[in-house]
Design an enzyme around this catalytic site. Structure first.
Site, short mmCIF file in Angstrom:
data_model
loop_
_atom_site.label_atom_id
_atom_site.label_comp_id
_atom_site.label_asym_id
_atom_site.label_seq_id
_atom_site.Cartn_x
_atom_site.Cartn_y
_atom_site.Cartn_z
N ALA A 30 0.82 -1.21 0.00
CA ALA A 30 0.00 0.00 0.00
C ALA A 30 0.85 1.27 0.00
CB ALA A 30 -0.92 -0.01 1.21
N LYS A 85 10.49 -7.97 -3.40
CA LYS A 85 11.46 -9.06 -3.29
C LYS A 85 10.90 -10.40 -3.75
CE LYS A 85 11.26 -9.82 1.72
NZ LYS A 85 12.16 -9.94 2.87
N SER A 94 2.24 -7.57 3.43
CA SER A 94 1.10 -7.64 4.38
C SER A 94 -0.16 -7.03 3.80
CB SER A 94 1.44 -6.89 5.67
OG SER A 94 2.45 -7.54 6.36
N THR A 95 0.02 -6.05 2.91
CA THR A 95 -1.16 -5.34 2.40
C THR A 95 -2.21 -6.32 1.88
OG1 THR A 95 0.13 -3.38 1.85
CG2 THR A 95 -1.95 -3.68 0.65
N GLN A 99 -7.31 -7.82 6.55
CA GLN A 99 -8.69 -8.30 6.55
C GLN A 99 -9.67 -7.19 6.89
OE1 GLN A 99 -8.96 -11.66 9.23
NE2 GLN A 99 -7.87 -13.03 7.83
N GLU A 157 -14.04 -2.09 15.22
CA GLU A 157 -12.91 -2.87 15.75
C GLU A 157 -12.52 -2.31 17.11
OE1 GLU A 157 -9.93 -2.84 12.66
OE2 GLU A 157 -10.88 -4.50 11.62
N HIS A 211 -1.51 -9.49 17.84
CA HIS A 211 -2.96 -9.50 17.58
C HIS A 211 -3.57 -10.56 18.49
CE1 HIS A 211 -6.81 -9.68 15.57
NE2 HIS A 211 -6.45 -8.69 14.78
N ARG A 259 -5.85 -3.64 21.50
CA ARG A 259 -5.23 -4.95 21.30
C ARG A 259 -4.28 -5.39 22.39
NH1 ARG A 259 -4.05 -4.64 14.96
NH2 ARG A 259 -6.26 -4.81 14.52
N HIS A 308 1.86 -9.30 15.11
CA HIS A 308 1.00 -8.84 14.02
C HIS A 308 1.53 -7.58 13.34
CE1 HIS A 308 -2.73 -8.19 11.86
NE2 HIS A 308 -2.87 -6.98 12.39
N ARG A 322 -0.62 0.38 18.12
CA ARG A 322 -1.42 0.87 16.99
C ARG A 322 -2.90 0.58 17.16
NH1 ARG A 322 -3.34 -1.57 12.11
NH2 ARG A 322 -2.25 -3.50 12.60
N LEU A 366 -3.09 0.69 7.30
CA LEU A 366 -3.24 0.93 5.86
C LEU A 366 -3.41 2.42 5.62
CD1 LEU A 366 -5.55 -2.05 4.83
CD2 LEU A 366 -3.21 -1.64 4.07
P1 FAD Z 1 3.73 -4.40 2.81
O1 FAD Z 1 2.36 -4.42 2.27
O2 FAD Z 1 4.10 -5.44 3.81
O3 FAD Z 1 4.69 -4.47 1.57
C1 FAD Z 1 6.08 -4.63 1.73
C2 FAD Z 1 6.71 -4.64 0.34
O4 FAD Z 1 8.11 -4.52 0.46
C3 FAD Z 1 6.46 -5.94 -0.43
O5 FAD Z 1 6.22 -5.63 -1.77
C4 FAD Z 1 7.80 -6.66 -0.32
O6 FAD Z 1 8.08 -7.50 -1.40
C5 FAD Z 1 8.75 -5.48 -0.32
N1 FAD Z 1 10.04 -5.77 0.28
C6 FAD Z 1 10.33 -6.09 1.56
N2 FAD Z 1 11.64 -6.30 1.71
C7 FAD Z 1 12.20 -6.09 0.48
C8 FAD Z 1 13.51 -6.19 -0.03
N3 FAD Z 1 14.56 -6.52 0.73
N4 FAD Z 1 13.70 -5.94 -1.34
C9 FAD Z 1 12.67 -5.62 -2.17
N5 FAD Z 1 11.41 -5.51 -1.73
C10 FAD Z 1 11.19 -5.75 -0.42
N6 FAD Z 1 -3.83 -2.92 8.72
C11 FAD Z 1 -4.97 -2.21 8.61
O7 FAD Z 1 -4.93 -0.97 8.62
N7 FAD Z 1 -6.16 -2.84 8.47
C12 FAD Z 1 -6.27 -4.20 8.45
O8 FAD Z 1 -7.36 -4.74 8.30
C13 FAD Z 1 -5.10 -4.97 8.58
N8 FAD Z 1 -5.16 -6.32 8.60
C14 FAD Z 1 -3.99 -7.03 8.62
C15 FAD Z 1 -4.04 -8.42 8.55
C16 FAD Z 1 -2.87 -9.16 8.51
C17 FAD Z 1 -2.93 -10.66 8.42
C18 FAD Z 1 -1.62 -8.50 8.60
C19 FAD Z 1 -0.34 -9.27 8.59
C20 FAD Z 1 -1.57 -7.12 8.71
C21 FAD Z 1 -2.75 -6.38 8.72
N9 FAD Z 1 -2.72 -4.99 8.80
C22 FAD Z 1 -3.87 -4.28 8.70
C23 FAD Z 1 -1.45 -4.26 8.76
C24 FAD Z 1 -1.21 -3.78 7.33
O9 FAD Z 1 -1.66 -4.77 6.42
C25 FAD Z 1 0.24 -3.48 7.06
O10 FAD Z 1 0.79 -2.71 8.08
C26 FAD Z 1 0.39 -2.72 5.75
O11 FAD Z 1 -0.24 -3.42 4.71
C27 FAD Z 1 1.85 -2.52 5.43
O12 FAD Z 1 1.94 -2.01 4.13
P2 FAD Z 1 3.34 -1.59 3.57
O13 FAD Z 1 3.11 -1.04 2.22
O14 FAD Z 1 4.06 -0.78 4.55
O15 FAD Z 1 4.15 -2.98 3.47
C1 SIN Z 2 -7.89 -7.16 11.74
O1 SIN Z 2 -8.64 -7.28 10.78
O2 SIN Z 2 -8.14 -7.56 12.87
C2 SIN Z 2 -6.59 -6.48 11.52
C3 SIN Z 2 -6.82 -5.04 11.55
C4 SIN Z 2 -5.53 -4.33 11.74
O3 SIN Z 2 -4.48 -4.95 11.91
O4 SIN Z 2 -5.58 -3.10 11.76
#
Ligand code: FAD
Ligand code: SIN
Length: 529
Positions: free
Chosen positions: A13, A33, A40-41, A45, A114, A238, A286, A347, A382, A388
């Site tokens: 994201a 990578k 995680s994005t 859920q 939530e 979580h 949480r 989490h 958090r 997100l």
């Molecule tokens: P990510 O989406 O984790 O993307 C990381 C990117 O970096 C990936 O493309 C990966 O390939 C790349 N990368 C990493 N290391 C390297 C490297 N060495 N070289 C090249 N590329 C690399 N948050 C909410 O707000 N609402 C929710 O409902 C929610 N539900 C969640 C459910 C789960 C199961 C999990 C695990 C998390 C949830 N979260 C939620 C948290 C949220 O999803 C994440 O914090 C958020 O998506 C992180 O986005 P990001 O873009 O920072 O990183």
């Molecule tokens: C969840 O759906 O419980 C995850 C929400 C979040 O990590 O913000």
């Protein structure tokens, strides 16, 4: 060597938001990578928090975020993010994210609830919001002629002034050295500005809801390059990860509790949250719920507790949680008729690379956005679905700052290529697997939900030993993706433990039996390389 205008490391994201906001003016290269949707994005859920319910206010959302964050949040940053949430949702809807609409048929999105939120505030796509967001962002990025998406490119280390052919001493970041999985070679990618969007470090723990790649690569790279890292002790657990002998990291969204799910002790058959937080019950923040479950499990010698929403009826449950319902049915659990066994699991990484309101790190030319960063939004814990949101707001803020200061950003100078002349192929891959497992196990046992100084010192001691071993290995053998990740995992573990030892109080997610009370005023832990 490949040169672009702006290099984005990460296709979640945060990374794709930054890329899309830059691409009308600049050439942008996005590295991931593995596959583009492996962060995680795609796994999110619950949804995205925004003030949209009549009667709700920005002040309420700010207050809820500060309460969850145990007062450590930067109020100015919280306001900055919260106020931009409704517009961020609109932009995602314009990109084609099919958010659920209100059940009453009136205009507006359906809002779920939530923990820690005083209002219905979570915009979502059923119980698989992240996947819908990830798909829409990739589709938009693929369609943009100025964006080059490069999967299977594992960033190893940032290219800095230290790597300049003619050393300038300016301390800039000029891009990254990265391992190309297809060729097995290390490539240099340079740019005027680099945005780190590499996500969190959840896989430092044995049990985590995060994907396999959450090894803290960006945090470790920025630290090695000289950027400050902050609040790493606040690893979020979580409360409700599925307990299953084969499926170890399937999240049961907090929205299940938001829609009435109750936590039950399977031995006594009793709902236990009233003993821990009589007012907020299952919807307490949480850290409170995770500690309550941990306490029940330890006190009664349980393997798990039960989460039960079957009283809402099969139609309601299936309509609101179709993905979870189907997944559990496949595992022989019917959440419409009985409870789900759950345990807490790591989490989210609240700490990270220190950034300002423009996503700028300490290093000229280096920005960071999303879970890799510590912006001041989350404080000591958090609030659900604020993560997100942070990705969208900071992805855009970093892009805006790069665009505004473009003329002041110097083009990259000549950088030394990767040097492999003194390394050979590894003959002992087993070392990597052994160390990886060891780190995750002691982090879980010694640096978990409830901590003590003695346990943290034990972890610190093991980290020190492993650091020598891994550094030796890294110095002698050709890099592989596993080795790159192990090195970063260990670096992240070290930052977590060092920060946890530094904090001599209990606050938010950091709870230690040796210092059970908070110490006022709240202060960030800031580590300087
Ligand atoms: P990510 O989406 O984790 O993307 C990381 C990117 O970096 C990936 O493309 C990966 O390939 C790349 N990368 C990493 N290391 C390297 C490297 N060495 N070289 C090249 N590329 C690399 N948050 C909410 O707000 N609402 C929710 O409902 C929610 N539900 C969640 C459910 C789960 C199961 C999990 C695990 C998390 C949830 N979260 C939620 C948290 C949220 O999803 C994440 O914090 C958020 O998506 C992180 O986005 P990001 O873009 O920072 O990183
Ligand atoms: C969840 O759906 O419980 C995850 C929400 C979040 O990590 O913000």
């Amino acid at each position: 060597m490949a040169e672009t205008d702006v290099l984005v490391i990460g296709s979640g994201a945060a990374g794709l938001t930054a890329a899309l906001n830059l691409a009308d003016r600049f050439r942008v290269t996005v590295l991931a990578k593995g596959r583009l949707d492996e962060g995680s994005t795609a796994w999110a859920q619950g949804g995205i928090a925004a003030v949209l319910e009549p009667g709700d206010t920005f002040e309420n959302h700010v207050e809820d975020t500060m309460v969850a964050g145990a007062g450590l949040n930067d109020r100015g940053v919280v306001e900055f993010v919260v106020e931009r949430a409704p517009a961020a949702i609109e932009r995602l809807a314009e990109l084609g994210v099919p958010f659920n609409v209100a059940e009453d048929g009136k205009n507006g999105w359906h809002l779920t609830r939530e923990g820690g939120h005083s209002h219905r505030r979570i915009v979502h796509v059923d119980d698989a919001t992240g996947w819908a967001v990830q798909v829409a962002l990739i589709r938009a990025a693929e369609a943009h002629p100025n964006i080059t998406l490069v999967p299977d490119m594992v960033a190893i280390d940032l290219a800095t002034s230290r790597h300049e052919l003619r050393y300038s001493g300016a301390g800039n970041v000029w891009g990254v050295y990265a391992f190309n999985r297809a060729t097995g070679k290390v490539e240099l990618h340079t740019a005027r500005a680099t945005v780190l969007a590499t996500g969190g470090a959840g896989r430092t723990y044995m049990f985590s809801t995060a994907p396999r790649g959450a090894t803290g690569d960006g945090i470790a790279m920025a630290w090695r390059a000289g950027a400050r890292v902050s609040n790493m002790e606040f690893m979020q657990f979580h409360p409700t990860c599925l307990y299953h002998l084969e499926v170890k990291n399937f999240l049961i969204t907090e929205a299940v509790r938001g829609e009435g799910g109750r936590l039950i002790n399977p031995q006594t058959g009793k709902r236990f949250m009233p003993y821990y937080d009589a007012d907020r019950l299952e919807l307490a923040p949480r850290d409170v719920v995770a500690r309550a479950i941990d306490a029940e499990i330890k006190r009664f010698g349980l393997d798990y507790v039960h989460l039960d929403i079957s009283h809402r009826g099969a139609d309601f449950v299936k309509a609101h949680f179709p993905t979870i319902h189907a997944k559990l049915l496949g595992l022989g659990i019917d959440m419409t008729t009985g409870p789900i066994p759950v345990v807490p699991a790591q989490h989210y990484t609240c700490g990270g690379v220190v950034v300002d309101r423009n996503g700028r790190t300490d290093l000229p030319g280096l920005y960071a956005a999303g879970e890799v960063s510590q912006s001041g939004l989350h404080g000591a814990n958090r609030l659900a679905s604020n993560s997100l949101l942070e990705c969208f707001v900071y992805g855009e803020a970093a892009a805006a700052h790069i665009a505004a200061s473009w003329d002041a950003l110097p083009p990259p100078p000549a950088i030394r290529p990767w040097d492999e002349s003194r390394v050979t192929d590894s003959d002992e891959e087993v070392v990597i697997k052994q160390n990886w497992t060891e780190i995750r196990r002691f982090m879980w046992n010694y640096v978990g939900i409830v901590r003590t100084t003695k346990r943290l010192e034990r972890a610190a001691h093991r980290i020190k030993m492993l650091q020598e071993e891994v550094a030796d290995y890294y110095g002698h053998f050709r890099v592989t993706p596993d080795l790159i990740e192990l090195r970063n995992l260990l670096q992240s573990a070290e930052l977590i433990v060092r920060s946890a030892l530094h904090r001599r109080e209990s606050r938010g997610l950091h709870y230690t039996l040796d210092h059970p009370r908070p110490v006022e005023p709240p202060q960030d832990t800031i580590l300087i390389p």
